[in-house]
Each structure stands twice: as structure tokens, then as C-alpha cells.
Design a protein around this motif. Structure first.
Motif, mmCIF file in Angstrom:
data_model
loop_
_atom_site.group_PDB
_atom_site.id
_atom_site.type_symbol
_atom_site.label_atom_id
_atom_site.label_comp_id
_atom_site.label_asym_id
_atom_site.label_seq_id
_atom_site.Cartn_x
_atom_site.Cartn_y
_atom_site.Cartn_z
ATOM 1 N N VAL A 110 36.430 39.113 43.199
ATOM 2 C CA VAL A 110 37.886 39.308 43.166
ATOM 3 C C VAL A 110 38.235 40.485 44.059
ATOM 4 O O VAL A 110 37.604 41.545 43.994
ATOM 5 C CB VAL A 110 38.379 39.569 41.728
ATOM 6 C CG1 VAL A 110 39.871 39.910 41.719
ATOM 7 C CG2 VAL A 110 38.103 38.376 40.831
ATOM 8 N N GLU A 111 39.258 40.295 44.881
ATOM 9 C CA GLU A 111 39.828 41.375 45.678
ATOM 10 C C GLU A 111 41.136 41.790 45.004
ATOM 11 O O GLU A 111 41.954 40.925 44.687
ATOM 12 C CB GLU A 111 40.119 40.916 47.100
ATOM 13 C CG GLU A 111 38.890 40.545 47.895
ATOM 14 C CD GLU A 111 39.248 39.854 49.192
ATOM 15 O OE1 GLU A 111 39.746 40.533 50.100
ATOM 16 O OE2 GLU A 111 39.037 38.628 49.271
ATOM 17 N N ARG A 112 41.301 43.086 44.806
ATOM 18 C CA ARG A 112 42.529 43.613 44.206
ATOM 19 C C ARG A 112 43.185 44.556 45.201
ATOM 20 O O ARG A 112 42.565 45.505 45.675
ATOM 21 C CB ARG A 112 42.204 44.382 42.937
ATOM 22 C CG ARG A 112 43.403 45.096 42.334
ATOM 23 C CD ARG A 112 42.952 46.024 41.196
ATOM 24 N NE ARG A 112 44.012 46.913 40.826
ATOM 25 C CZ ARG A 112 44.101 48.181 41.222
ATOM 26 N NH1 ARG A 112 43.199 48.694 42.014
ATOM 27 N NH2 ARG A 112 45.117 48.922 40.836
ATOM 28 N N TYR A 113 44.425 44.262 45.528
ATOM 29 C CA TYR A 113 45.215 45.144 46.377
ATOM 30 C C TYR A 113 46.272 45.795 45.499
ATOM 31 O O TYR A 113 46.976 45.110 44.759
ATOM 32 C CB TYR A 113 45.907 44.354 47.497
ATOM 33 C CG TYR A 113 44.963 43.812 48.531
ATOM 34 C CD1 TYR A 113 44.665 44.549 49.669
ATOM 35 C CD2 TYR A 113 44.363 42.567 48.365
ATOM 36 C CE1 TYR A 113 43.797 44.045 50.635
ATOM 37 C CE2 TYR A 113 43.487 42.063 49.323
ATOM 38 C CZ TYR A 113 43.214 42.804 50.448
ATOM 39 O OH TYR A 113 42.349 42.311 51.391
ATOM 40 N N SER A 114 46.382 47.118 45.583
ATOM 41 C CA SER A 114 47.412 47.820 44.818
ATOM 42 C C SER A 114 48.234 48.686 45.768
ATOM 43 O O SER A 114 47.697 49.348 46.648
ATOM 44 C CB SER A 114 46.793 48.661 43.702
ATOM 45 O OG SER A 114 45.952 49.650 44.235
ATOM 46 N N LYS A 115 49.522 48.639 45.545
ATOM 47 C CA LYS A 115 50.456 49.378 46.393
ATOM 48 C C LYS A 115 50.376 50.863 46.068
ATOM 49 O O LYS A 115 50.485 51.263 44.907
ATOM 50 C CB LYS A 115 51.874 48.859 46.158
ATOM 51 C CG LYS A 115 52.897 49.366 47.124
ATOM 52 C CD LYS A 115 54.229 48.680 46.848
ATOM 53 C CE LYS A 115 55.277 49.054 47.844
ATOM 54 N NZ LYS A 115 56.538 48.329 47.562
ATOM 55 N N GLN A 116 50.163 51.663 47.102
ATOM 56 C CA GLN A 116 50.094 53.117 46.991
ATOM 57 C C GLN A 116 51.195 53.705 47.878
ATOM 58 O O GLN A 116 51.753 53.010 48.715
ATOM 59 C CB GLN A 116 48.731 53.622 47.481
ATOM 60 C CG GLN A 116 47.533 52.921 46.871
ATOM 61 C CD GLN A 116 47.359 53.224 45.410
ATOM 62 O OE1 GLN A 116 47.352 54.383 45.023
ATOM 63 N NE2 GLN A 116 47.231 52.194 44.580
ATOM 64 N N ALA A 117 51.465 54.965 47.734
ATOM 65 C CA ALA A 117 52.480 55.618 48.560
ATOM 66 C C ALA A 117 52.153 55.503 50.042
ATOM 67 O O ALA A 117 53.036 55.328 50.879
ATOM 68 C CB ALA A 117 52.613 57.086 48.165
ATOM 69 N N GLU A 118 50.856 55.552 50.389
ATOM 70 C CA GLU A 118 50.446 55.515 51.791
ATOM 71 C C GLU A 118 50.072 54.123 52.296
ATOM 72 O O GLU A 118 49.623 53.973 53.421
ATOM 73 C CB GLU A 118 49.274 56.490 52.023
ATOM 74 C CG GLU A 118 48.036 56.237 51.205
ATOM 75 C CD GLU A 118 48.100 56.759 49.761
ATOM 76 O OE1 GLU A 118 47.223 56.379 48.975
ATOM 77 O OE2 GLU A 118 49.031 57.505 49.420
#
Length: 189
Positions: free
Chosen positions: A146-154
Motif C-alpha cells: 500500500v502506498e499512502r500519500y498525506s498532504k503536508q504543508a510543504e
């Protein structure tokens, strides 16, 4: 030399066709593209994820929805069917249409050989135009990965998971999802 003319459809034409169609199709700014049928593994995995989310989020503000509901992406004039979406509060309907939503916070796509590149690249780019969207799971069906992408400030942070013994921390909904739960009942060759 024979030239072919590609027919473009208005959004209203697409919606009328989609309401009567036996299979589903995505709308891609005038183009109608059939969605491939799923496999047993694909169905088990997406069903496992939806079942888990439904159980965990019962009596909370989070609502998981399956792939029967179309996600409308206004900036790209696209209508797509993610495998699982989660909403924080009431899903926002697109112009009071009961079959199109606008505001998921988390999207899950179970990858198929024919759609993996599209899900990772073009579709992910389009999803990122949705203001509420903050977490993306790409789930392989032929191996535990599983690939997890999470939105960060940068920007977007990628984490990957490849063991049935680990848990995936989902920041957008403040839970941990077990890899074993995702792949429950799935046999790998």
C-alpha cells in the motif's frame, strides 16, 4: 487514409447515458471512457476496506462511501468512481445531484494493471485539486503493498507498507488501518 472523428459529449449527455448504462464510465472533459470491471481480489480488498471503515466510523462525523457514487472534479471537468471515499461530515452534492459528490477527505484506489499508472499520476493530480482531499491510499491487489500519500504543508508525503503485520496511520481520520484487515481473505500466488 481514413480519418476518424472522436465524438465529444456534453456533461448532460454523459449523465443521461450513465444513468441508463449497464457498466460505468468516467467523464473526461467531453470524452466517455469505460471503467474496467473488477476482479475477485479487487472486490474483496475494496469490500474489506469499506467494511472496516463503516464499522470504525459508526456514530462519528466520518462517512465512508463505496464506488457507486461519482466524484466530480470541477477544475478538470472529470467524473470518476473511486473505490472508497471518506467524508468529514455530510458529503457535498454537486448542484444537488444525488449521484455526484465534491468533498472527500480520503480516497482509496485498489490498483489494477490497466489503471495503476492513471491512478498514480493523472488521477492523483486531479484529486489534489479538491480542497478537502488530504489522504490517498493506493492498494496493490497481487501482493500486500500500500502506498499512502498525506498532504503536508510543504507538499505530499509518501509512505509505503509491505507487511501484513503493520498498521497504516491515517491522519485525516485519526485511526490506524491494519494491512491484515485490508487483505483479509485474499490469496496471493
Amino acid at each position: 487514409m481514413i480519418s476518424t472523428i472522436k465524438r465529444r459529449y456534453s456533461l448532460d449527455e454523459y449523465r443521461a447515458i450513465e444513468e441508463k448504462a449497464e457498466g460505468r464510465s468516467e467523464y473526461r472533459d467531453g470524452e466517455i471512457v469505460p471503467v474496467p470491471e473488477g476482479t475477485l481480489k479487487h472486490s474483496r480488498i475494496s469490500g474489506n476496506i469499506l467494511t472496516y471503515f463503516t464499522s470504525v466510523f459508526r456514530d462519528t462525523q466520518f462517512e465512508p462511501i463505496n464506488s457507486d457514487l461519482r466524484l466530480w472534479i470541477p477544475e478538470h471537468r472529470r467524473g470518476v468512481y473511486p473505490d472508497v471515499m471518506i467524508f468529514d461530515g455530510e458529503p457535498q452534492l454537486n448542484a444537488e445531484r444525488s449521484n455526484e459528490v465534491l468533498n472527500p477527505i480520503l480516497i482509496v484506489e485498489v490498483l489494477s494493471p490497466s489503471t495503476a499508472d492513471y491512478d498514480r499520476q493523472s488521477k492523483f493530480r486531479m484529486y489534489r485539486s479538491i480542497p478537502s482531499f488530504s489522504e490517498y491510499l493506493l492498494v496493490e491487489q497481487d501482493e500486500p503493498f500500500v502506498e499512502r500519500y498525506s498532504k503536508q504543508a510543504e507538499g505530499w508525503l509518501l509512505s509505503d507498507f509491505n507487511s501484513l503485520e503493520v498498521f497504516i496511520s491515517l491522519d485525516s481520520v485519526a485511526i490506524a488501518l491494519s494491512m491484515a484487515e485490508i487483505y483479509r481473505g485474499v490469496v496471493f500466488e
